[in-house]
Enzyme design. Structure first.
Site, PDB file in Angstrom:
ATOM      1  N   PHE A 174       0.878  -1.401  -0.028  1.00 14.24           N
ATOM      2  CA  PHE A 174      -0.159  -0.018   0.002  1.00 14.24           C
ATOM      3  C   PHE A 174       0.825   1.182  -0.022  1.00 14.24           C
ATOM      4  O   PHE A 174       2.225   1.093   0.489  1.00 14.24           O
ATOM      5  CB  PHE A 174      -0.983  -0.027   1.160  1.00 14.24           C
ATOM      6  N   HIS A 336       5.839  -7.088  12.361  1.00 19.33           N
ATOM      7  CA  HIS A 336       5.968  -6.377  11.056  1.00 19.33           C
ATOM      8  C   HIS A 336       4.807  -5.672  10.920  1.00 19.33           C
ATOM      9  O   HIS A 336       4.655  -5.013   9.780  1.00 19.33           O
ATOM     10  CB  HIS A 336       6.444  -7.256   9.748  1.00 19.33           C
TER      11      HIS A 336
END
Length: 407
Positions: A174, A336
């Site tokens: 993204f 993460h």
């Protein structure tokens, strides 16, 4: 509370998640990893979930060995972010124009640039505003010259690799425009080594699966290369190149998004701080428990003392800028991201476009069937994930999305 130990494994396995919260298939993967003879220790992050071969959210310290599946096919995937001097007051009420400008600047999905980005010109354009120009402007000739040394199976992909530098990809990748708690505007993006990283990874995984020492493994996707062998040398050469490709890809992409933001705000000179960058699918040589190890982080970031990292949520929640505490218990690692709660197929079955629209209210983004699998409810609660690792990181900034670009 954390970490907790996963009992019954050959190598010590410490988890920043409760065993009953982890799917059984992921627990089986973790046990298979921890039972490999080369594994010194396994650390499990709070965003843990099932992956191919190796579990996402795992940190594996190996002695003289590495498993390509413990890196994954998106070698070098990671995050890049930069704070701007814009504030929420500078943003228009309608962000569709800015999203369109970003999408015109950065190819998404399987797309690439029509012609390779002129990185020298791009580096010169931003040299005065932030130090990322050094990455973009330096070393490109050396970098591309070494393409000829990669696995021969990718020799025909050089042109495509050139054109995909500065492109996003699909899935959970993204580009976002975010606001922090002081209403400062940030750019945040997530991408990796694109098609060339995938092609290299799959070829080396196939080589590893065929090696004699891997024939009796409980999961052939956990096949390893051993130090001192030509197969290991070839893999680490290609791995290192792909990790650099991913970093360069994000650097170029970030500059293209910065340019789009500048072009959208023509009435003022937008400036950018020094970017924050981190891999979360990679291999590094590190000292673990006083011994040199090959450390693989798949869906995990390095959180060394004072080191900045980025932990994103989903397209309708929050993301975090964090500073590592250097906790040796986690092999100096942290999560993460939020981590998936549902597989892509399960999310598509359970949720509709109407659900996506409701859950991304207030975020300028795609709201169609093509991204339902990225709906916020398909991910774990990012605030709970952050709360589970307070001994690993300190929160520096909390970012909320106002614009999200997906492939």
């Amino acid at each position: 509370m954390f970490p907790v130990e996963l009992r019954g494994t050959r190598a010590q396995t410490l988890m920043w998640a409760n065993e009953h919260e982890i799917e059984q298939s992921a627990l089986r993967q973790l046990r298979n990893i921890a039972d490999l003879e080369w594994v010194h220790g396994l650390r499990v992050m709070p965003d843990v979930h099932l992956g191919k071969g190796a579990t996402v959210g795992s940190v594996i310290a190996m002695r003289n060995a590495v498993a390509p599946a413990a890196v994954g096919v998106d070698i070098g995937c990671g995050m890049e972010s930069v704070k701007t001097d814009l504030t929420a007051a500078d943003l228009p009420d309608d962000l569709r124009s800015l999203r369109s400008r970003i999408e015109q600047s950065v190819p998404v999905g399987f797309q690439a640039h029509k012609d390779a980005v002129n990185v020298t010109a791009l580096g010169a354009e931003f040299a005065s505003s932030h130090g990322q120009a050094a990455l973009r402007a330096n070393g490109w000739e050396r970098f591309w010259r070494s393409f000829s040394e990669l696995h021969p199976g990718v020799s025909a992909l050089e042109s495509k690799a050139h054109k995909q530098i500065g492109s996003l990809g699909s899935g959970n990748h993204f580009i976002e425009i975010c606001l922090d708690s002081d209403d400062a505007v940030w750019i945040l993006l997530h991408s990796g080594s694109r098609n060339i990283g995938k092609e290299l990874a799959e070829r080396h995984m196939a080589v590893a699966r065929a090696l004699p020492h891997n024939q009796s493994l409980p999961d052939r996707d956990l096949a390893v290369f051993l130090s001192g062998t030509p197969e290991m040398t070839a893999y680490r050469r290609d791995l290192t190149w792909a990790q650099e490709y991913a970093a360069r890809n994000r650097a170029v992409m970030l500059s293209l998004v910065c340019r789009a933001v500048r072009d959208e705000f023509t009435g003022r000179a937008v400036r950018f701080d020094e970017p924050i960058s981190c891999h979360h699918n990679y291999v590094a040589e590190e000292i673990i428990d006083g011994v040199p190890m090959l450390v693989t982080r798949k869906g995990a970031v390095r959180a060394g003392s004072g080191e900045l990292a980025l932990i994103p949520g989903s397209m309708g929640t929050r993301s975090y800028v964090v500073r590592g505490k250097g906790n040796p218990a986690s092999f100096q690692s942290a999560s993460h991201g939020a981590g998936r709660r549902l597989s892509r197929s399960a999310a598509k079955k359970q949720y509709t476009v109407a659900d996506l629209v409701a859950q991304t209210e207030g975020v300028e983004s795609r709201k169609d069937a093509g991204v339902v699998d990225e709906i916020p409810a398909a991910y774990k609660d990012i605030d709970e994930v952050i709360a589970a690792q307070t001994d690993l990181v300190d929160v520096v900034a909390t970012l909320r999305q106002v614009l999200c670009v997906k492939g």
